[in-house]
Enzyme design. Sequence first.
Site, short mmCIF file in Angstrom:
data_model
loop_
_atom_site.label_atom_id
_atom_site.label_comp_id
_atom_site.label_asym_id
_atom_site.label_seq_id
_atom_site.Cartn_x
_atom_site.Cartn_y
_atom_site.Cartn_z
N GLU A 266 0.83 -1.16 -0.18
CA GLU A 266 0.24 0.09 0.00
C GLU A 266 0.86 1.45 0.08
O GLU A 266 1.90 1.40 0.58
CB GLU A 266 -0.84 0.12 1.40
CG GLU A 266 -1.89 1.33 1.64
CD GLU A 266 -2.41 1.25 2.60
OE1 GLU A 266 -3.28 2.09 2.96
OE2 GLU A 266 -2.06 0.26 3.73
N LYS A 329 -9.53 2.32 -2.74
CA LYS A 329 -10.07 1.68 -1.65
C LYS A 329 -11.57 2.02 -1.19
O LYS A 329 -11.78 3.35 -1.20
CB LYS A 329 -9.23 2.18 -0.38
CG LYS A 329 -9.27 1.34 0.91
CD LYS A 329 -8.43 2.05 2.15
CE LYS A 329 -8.59 1.37 3.31
NZ LYS A 329 -7.45 1.92 4.25
N CYS A 379 -5.16 -2.47 3.07
CA CYS A 379 -5.17 -2.14 4.23
C CYS A 379 -6.18 -3.16 5.04
O CYS A 379 -6.21 -4.27 4.59
CB CYS A 379 -5.15 -0.57 4.46
SG CYS A 379 -4.72 -0.53 6.32
#
Length: 507
Positions: A266, A329, A379
């Site tokens: 990430e 995301k 994440c």
Amino acid sequence: MGMKSLFLSVLSGLLLTLGFPKPELFYLSWVALVPLLLALEGKSGKEAFLLGYVCGMAHYASTLYWIQYVVQHFGGIPLPVAVLLVALLSGYLALYPACFAVAAHRWQGHPLLEIFGLPGVWVALEWVRGALLTGFPWANLGYTQTPWSLLIQAADVTGVFGLSWLVVLGSTTVLSCLKGRCVRWSLPVFVLCLSGTLVYGGWRLDTVKALEKTADSWTVAVIQGNIDQARKWDPAFQQETLRRYRELSMAAAARSPRPDLIVWPETAAPFFYGVEDDLTEQLNGMVRELGVPLLFGSPAITLLDGEPRFQNRAYLVDARANILGWYAKQHLVPFGEYVPLQKLLFFVHRLVQAAGDFVPGHDSQPLRWEDRGLGVLICYEGIFPSLARRTVLAGAAYLVNITNDAWYGRTSAPYQHLEIERWRAIELRAPMIRAANTGISTVIDAAGESCGRIELDLQGEMVCTARSPGLLTIYARWGDFFVWFCMAASMGCMVYSTLKRRSAKST
């Protein structure tokens, strides 16, 4: 309510915590709730709620202690305020064990409800906790059983909730034995459920392994740069970051067999890819030099109502650095990437100065390379089964988790995070490719087994072969049907106990 009852409640909370990494004493989870259930004997409803709340506070404060490290170390928040924030979060989460304790209190004197109904209540509350107020399904009880490989294969039917149900059944069974009802009611059913789950796990494990042997192999490399969070966004450190990822990627590309894909963590690219031209071209040149497709994380800028806003993205580029697709995301981290209820919590910006102004993506479509679908989870999106399930139903045969766990330091959080995400591979029978900035990076197959791992706070590269068995599991098709069954059963049990109580009063 005496000190003994409070002690038993705290003991239950600590036993619940000990089942998670670290120290991962998973066998203690099977009896963790027994002290709390014993403490409820002869108590009033209010006392039951309080004892359950104490249990929850002890459990969540000791499991999520690492949040204090994050907000103090990176948010610059004084220690007393950081501890207060952990206490506030634990205080909210403790409401769920408190509700469980109330149900246990109401069902005392109803052996069948107490033994077989309470596991369903626990599962229902876990699901609500994972959905309400953006959701926080971090410490579901089933996750404690990760070391028991045969047992957790049943997750492809019920998800992690089925194992939570079974573990709570272990506690209610022990309680029934202590009350002298062991053989007649609970023990045979518990043994049947446990042995049935293990038999299914053995059969399913053999099936998955057999399918993997006939599936097309695919070689993937994960890169762990181990970039210090304090220097990650320092412009003076950008070249060192790119140099490190280049060297590690070149070493991986030189392996035999040569990887078909390289995965960085990430925001491994510490700049706005596609916006900052010089750094973008430098990264693209690196990809052309490697001659291997690359999936990497980078911050991005998008327009929302004409205003520029941040996004947390993953980009997939081919060996010539042509963009094949990107994923934004969807489930942002509260107080880390955005501040919820900003009008109400206007003061939080002062406490969490690192909180960004990110906006979520809305597309679960997998990224595609050749004939492979890659379902990206950025994440802590990997802790939400629904997100992984959504991308698998959209055609993903592989899951890719890119994360930056540097925030957690050397606490137990990176280990907890890894073990939670292992379950997504089992639930959906989709290999999980995981690249973490500071660790732990690994490739997990469809049976939940790792081919190896790069440990915490090390830099390195690892090349593994991944194979998708091509199974669409019951959990993938039907989702949390087991939870809905538990909810319906819990409501039925509550209605039944209420009617019985009224009937007894009337007579």
